[in-house]
Design an enzyme around this catalytic site. Sequence first.
Site, PDB file in Angstrom:
ATOM      1  CD  GLU A 772      -2.849   0.124   2.594  1.00 42.35           C
ATOM      2  OE1 GLU A 772      -2.873  -0.929   3.266  1.00 42.35           O
ATOM      3  OE2 GLU A 772      -3.227   1.228   3.008  1.00 42.35           O
ATOM      4  CB  CYS A 806      -1.547   7.002   1.797  1.00 39.79           C
ATOM      5  SG  CYS A 806      -0.801   6.083   3.076  1.00 39.79           S
TER       6      CYS A 806
END
Length: 1012
Positions: A772, A806
């Site tokens: 990720e 993120c």
Amino acid sequence: MKDVLNNKFTDQVRFTHEHLTPQITEYLAIHEYEIKDNAKKIIDSAKQYNSYNAFEKLMQEYDLSSDEGIVLMCLAEALLRIPDSKTINDLIEDKIPSGKWKDHIKNDNSIFVNISSIAFLMTGKILRQGELNETDIFISALKNISKPVLRTIIKQSINLLAKQFIFEKDIHKASKLSSKLKDSIYAYSFDMLGEGARTYADSTKYFENYKNAILTIGKSTSKKQHSISIKLSALHPRYERSKLDLLRKELLPKLFELINLAKSMNVDICFDAEEADRLNLSLFLVEDILNSDLIDSEYTGFGIAVQAYQQRAMFVLHWLSSKLLLLNKKMNVRLVKGAYWDTEIKLAQEKGLINYPVFTKKFITDLSYLRCAHILETSQNIFPQFATHNAFTIAYVQCLFKDKPHEFQKLHGMGDEIYNHFDNNEDFSCRVYAPVGGHNDLLPYLVRRLLENGANTSFIHQLNKKNSTIDDLTQSPLSKIPMIEHNQINKPESIFPNRKNSYGVDLTEEKNITTFSNLQILHDVKAYSIINGIDQITKVKEKIAKPYDLNLKIGEAYFADESVINAAIKSLNGFSQNWKSSSLDERILIVHKFANLLEKNYHNLVSYCVQEAGKTIQDSIADIREAVDFCRYYAEEAKKILQENNLPGPTGEKNIYKLKARGLTCVISPWNFPVAIYVGQMIASLITGNVTLVKPAEQTSGISYFIFKLLLKAGLPKEAAALVLGKGENIGPTVFSTKGLQNVVFTGSLNTAKIIQQQLHQREDLINLIAETGGLNCLIADSSALTEHVVDDVINSAFNSAGQRCSACRILFIEENVYNKTMLMLKGALETLSISSPELISTDVGPVIDVQSREKIERHLSQFNKKFQLAIDVNQGNFIPPTIIEIENISDVRDEIFGPVLHVLTFKSKNLNELCNQINSLNYGLTLGIHSRIDRVISTLTNNINVGNIYINRNIVGAVVGSQPFGGHNKSGTGPKAGGPEYLKKFCYEYSISNNVVAMGGNVDLLSNVYD
Ligand SMILES: Cc1cc2nc3c(=O)[nH]c(=O)nc-3n(C[C@H](O)[C@H](O)[C@H](O)COP(=O)(O)OP(=O)(O)OC[C@H]3O[C@@H](n4cnc5c(N)ncnc54)[C@H](O)[C@@H]3O)c2cc1C
């Protein structure tokens, strides 16, 4: 004060009707007949009242529970603020075709309703035909000719909704108009439209408006004692509990000035009541005002609104009453039921509060109102003002206050039919809440009024329903007590079907503010790798310092050397088979215990998040909540996916499909979510039965060690997981080349993900990598969006957590025709941010994690000239001033910048498809935000932009486990999504077992069945 402010009344004392009902029961036992008779008279007169009020007719026709009602509400919310015809057309084209307008053209309807319905119908028809056959010249000609005409009619209908609630455009006209009406029973409380300032400039403008209003009203010749209603959120851009000290410095002097002016002009002032999390804040300010010399025996015109739907309402009144008695001062209280109910319910669920701050049954709000009226009746120092349009409530209050001074209040544009009953009654006094201003400032107010008029629970709505009966309308709320357990709204902790929602600490509660303002001061922390439950003391140690004050050391982390890494791998491999075949129920039990332990250790965990990772207190709480949600969600998911399934096949054969743990898994987690991601990855791996080597980011070794100990305390067998502290480049190569490694799970930068991928390629087997990584996340706002809403969400998405998420917003696209307006507000909102030590509750933006990160961001910033930065006065730590950079092209930003930096550019609505291509060409694919009221725009963007998480008309951070599974593709990650239904499956191998069950003997099953 303390009792009202602490969470006693929202958290510990649950509502039982014993709190509210005894006095009302007693009172109704004697007066019910009189009250009902009076209520009946009010309703009779209301039913006969013919207002010729086009708005009411429209609202009756288009019920908010119908599609057409919703369309009307959407148009009302957006149409009037849109600057250009094209977007207005788009909005109309979007919304109108979905209604059944023909059903609303009726003989007995008013002309206005019928004309509006015809306009809606025709627009819908033309638009639908146009869709069917765009090449038909006749249709397209008709469409073009009719568009402006229809647009005008529709705009007029919506304008009418707006006009209904505006008393006058400016205070001079309002004052004149109210003087003309001097023979009526009504006095006025003028509300200067506008709420929720986002910038200091806005708040200054509203302050001047209020000042001007007081002066104008004070000079008016009216014999009535008019007043001004003030929304405190309009007077300061950060009217929030966490900013109390700042507000005492910046807002309180303004309030003193307004009250002083009102006092000198003999004008009354009332502070409106706003959201529940602002109640304590408003009481602090009110207390300061009452304690001051401003309020004295001469001036009794100061007042506040109190909302009866709040669980704390009666306690607030008790407190005010005794406070005033003590001070020997007087004030007004406007008792309202409350206008933000749906918002309060949603917010409490989102925040995971223990309970709702408001009642969840309408009749309890009604009872609370009556109970509050009784408190006001006994209070000697409060002049009560009853703001309601409910006939039963009015009749009850009238009976109770027969011989006592009081007044009623109504909203301009509402309840005329109700108060018409009192028109010739000289003893009756009523004040009208009269909004003054233009359409632009009206919209939030308008939406609240539409909801109030259109909601099924609303008295006015019931009154106007054709089939409502007098008996229903005059029913006492007390008679509904037997229904108290019916149709409960689930408590915030129970909103998910199979699992408990994580508990969220409410930082507007005083008790929590005190607790979290006093964090445990970390010093002498020692963090070690752990193998078989034993701390590994090594020679390589690294200092742990606070990112916001690098001189302050909080402890040391001992990094794993080669021998520790090898010992961890050996021990885990030795236990792998046992853990794979351990009971799932036992694993689930451990995970639940662990989740509960995380919640029990909130204070410690927040202390670590703040001091080691530099996260703000609010962000730390969100981090912990997400970790708890991961545990409970994965526990439920594991039950689902680890079941054996029988598959169909020919008779005599048993086919089984099942998933089983892969084996040794290496989990590498980042520092930006040192609780949630670390816990989420580790628990996903362990609950599916994989022995797990956990390698957290070296920057957050202290908290990782602390959490790992909690996991062992929860009962995790000590051989099932090993904690290995240290730098990735030292640990990775040994682990990735280990024989028997089955799985690597990584969250972090794209560069590191690629290095891991390359190292795994060196192996001779093919093992699984779940990565990720980050994103260049965009948010697109068109001109149909509400600028205040866009600004709130952009500030939150780009600068919270110092931009170190993120999912954070990196690039904002604003439609060109609202660019300047949006940028002005955005820059103004940026100026209100506080960048400081995260130990303070008032801090909005903390430091970035370390010197390397800071230097990288600084290098990026130095490349741009056109930038707007918050001036900051912190120089000890890794602080980066929140920055907005104006760019020309999306290609000006190439890589993810992990910090509080937002890039902004414009777009033209006709270039929507090109915009999609540009965003896709970045080759990231994590999050996308869309702010638009136009479904066509939303569907174009959602269908064409290739990202994992799309957020519409909201912020783009804070994905909720199980509700918004999180993760992207391309340069943003491999999937599957964390907190989603596919995640755990990736930690397992699939097995298919086919057994010829008739090999030993015959097909007994088949033969025993009778097929006649
Ligand atoms: C002069 C004036 C000033 C006002 N100022 C303010 C203000 O400062 N702040 C503010 O918030 N509002 C204010 N209001 C708005 C006011 O709160 C609403 O107009 C009022 O709630 C309507 O009450 P009612 O008695 O007329 O209607 P009713 O229809 O009898 O009651 C509606 C109330 O029930 C509540 N309700 C609906 N469903 C439920 C449920 N399931 N559980 C619990 N409660 C439920 C609604 O939220 C609403 O509060 C003001 C109103 C007036 C007239």
